[in-house]
Design an enzyme around this catalytic site. Sequence first.
Site, PDB file in Angstrom:
ATOM      1  N   SER A 196      -9.737   1.810   2.961  1.00 58.99           N
ATOM      2  CA  SER A 196      -8.944   2.718   2.032  1.00 58.99           C
ATOM      3  C   SER A 196      -7.912   1.537   1.399  1.00 58.99           C
ATOM      4  CB  SER A 196      -8.144   3.665   2.907  1.00 58.99           C
ATOM      5  OG  SER A 196      -7.262   3.009   4.102  1.00 58.99           O
ATOM      6  N   SER A 225      -9.825  -0.654   7.170  1.00 61.35           N
ATOM      7  CA  SER A 225      -9.232  -0.487   5.674  1.00 61.35           C
ATOM      8  C   SER A 225      -8.678  -1.750   5.182  1.00 61.35           C
ATOM      9  CB  SER A 225      -8.549   0.673   5.812  1.00 61.35           C
ATOM     10  OG  SER A 225      -8.898   1.762   5.476  1.00 61.35           O
ATOM     11  N   LYS A 231       0.711  -1.170   0.065  1.00 59.59           N
ATOM     12  CA  LYS A 231      -0.082   0.106  -0.075  1.00 59.59           C
ATOM     13  C   LYS A 231       0.786   1.295  -0.284  1.00 59.59           C
ATOM     14  CE  LYS A 231      -3.881   2.175   2.612  1.00 59.59           C
ATOM     15  NZ  LYS A 231      -4.804   1.798   3.919  1.00 59.59           N
TER      16      LYS A 231
END
Length: 474
Positions: free
Chosen positions: A152, A176, A77
């Site tokens: 997210s 997330s 990420k």
Amino acid sequence: MRPIYSNHKEKLSKLISGELSLIDNVSYFLKNIEKNNHLNTFNFVFEKEVLKQAEIIQDKIKNGTNGKLAGMVIGIKDVLSIKDKPTTCSSNTLKNFNAIYTATAVQKLIDEDAIIIGKTNCDEFAMGSSNENSAFGTVLNPNDNTRVAGGSSGGSAAAVSAGLCDAALGTDTGGSIRQPASFCGVYGLKPTYGRVSRYGLTAFASSFDSIGPFANSVNDLSIILEVISGKDEKDSTSADEPVTEYIKFDKKFEKIKIGVPKEYFGEGLDTEIETSIKNKINELREKEFEFVDITLPHTQYTIAAYYILTTAEASSNLARYDGTRFGHRTKEYRSLIDMYEKTRSEGFGKEVKRRIMLGTYVLSAGYYDAYYRKAQKVRRLIKDDFDKVFEKVDLILTPTTPTTAFLIGAKIDDPLTMYLNDIYTTSANLAGIPGINIPIGKDKNGLPIGMQLLANQFEEEKLLSTAQLINNII
Ligand code: GLN
């Protein structure tokens, strides 16, 4: 050709026997990423390096000098730093920023010979539930391209779901990892707060943030967790708890008592999700599992407490992006204050600005007691709810999300509805406990349904072993 292994253990044995070539495997992933460019899962792909690494690691495997994760292809990420690579947090503020050191969690993967294939898309500074708040554009759900991948860590979840890498790292501040895992139909683990060092993770809400893996099997989550966990001198909140092999089938796990909280099965929960979870409970009851009804009485305050406390922490953490030392700086300005204002107005997206304003408000003199201090007290009560329940049960089972993946654009203009999507996930972060998403099937539109299992602090072994048992049954 889609990889012909179901987890890393199998992959590694095929690499050892020569049945699988790591170079072919990495080339496959690179091609598949290109083919699925429209999904928007990766902000950056490290095409040049990965094939070279594949060669080196293939040799290590041949010589028997390889690490535990040899050849596992992993996406990271884009809020986690890798030295000399961009770390943008999917924000215009950091669009031209290259990291000057590597996050501990990522370094540990590299040290065990994993191959880092690129940086995955996410909501700006990890704020969001749909991956629509990204300077790199929305991530599309691989199961239905008109729907969100969740957020997210949407890019990480979608990349694993679409077969663009073996696994990915994400972060979970309020859901997330678990929510996008549920929307995309993959496994996702949020470890106990402090289990994994946050060094090199761009802070959103420091007392909530956890780093964890996405994968296509519980086995892979488990081996990644084993590698990335542990005390780190560079993060004083990392815990000095022993790191073990997380999947074990001890006798003690045979009769597992699972609590089902009534507050998680009320209004707002999609009936198809409710039915499939209840069906799973019935199936599991017929096996070794015992289910008991439990209550987590402060559940109704979780969203409010979460959004007060995390915005407060975010407003303070994001104060550093002022154009002075790094990141975006506006071109023309009249004074220092003017430079700060313009820089921040230009660099941040709408949602990040909303959170900074909310957080500044709840921390301001006159409102601090009414909001911030009160929310801290509520956080304690929520933690106490879990402590009480875990005296009686081993684990807690809930839906991961109230609905399956929603349509792109459906909630973006209504922040409250968007925030309510986190209703079942934020409690684990408020309490600092671990949680996992287990995919359990699809709804009538073919969209994945997820089930969440929660455990007490540092009981990842129980959590993952049980998830594996459940997996073998359903
Ligand atoms: N959707 C939640 C939020 O927007 C959770 C984000 C996260 O876990 N990083 O705050």
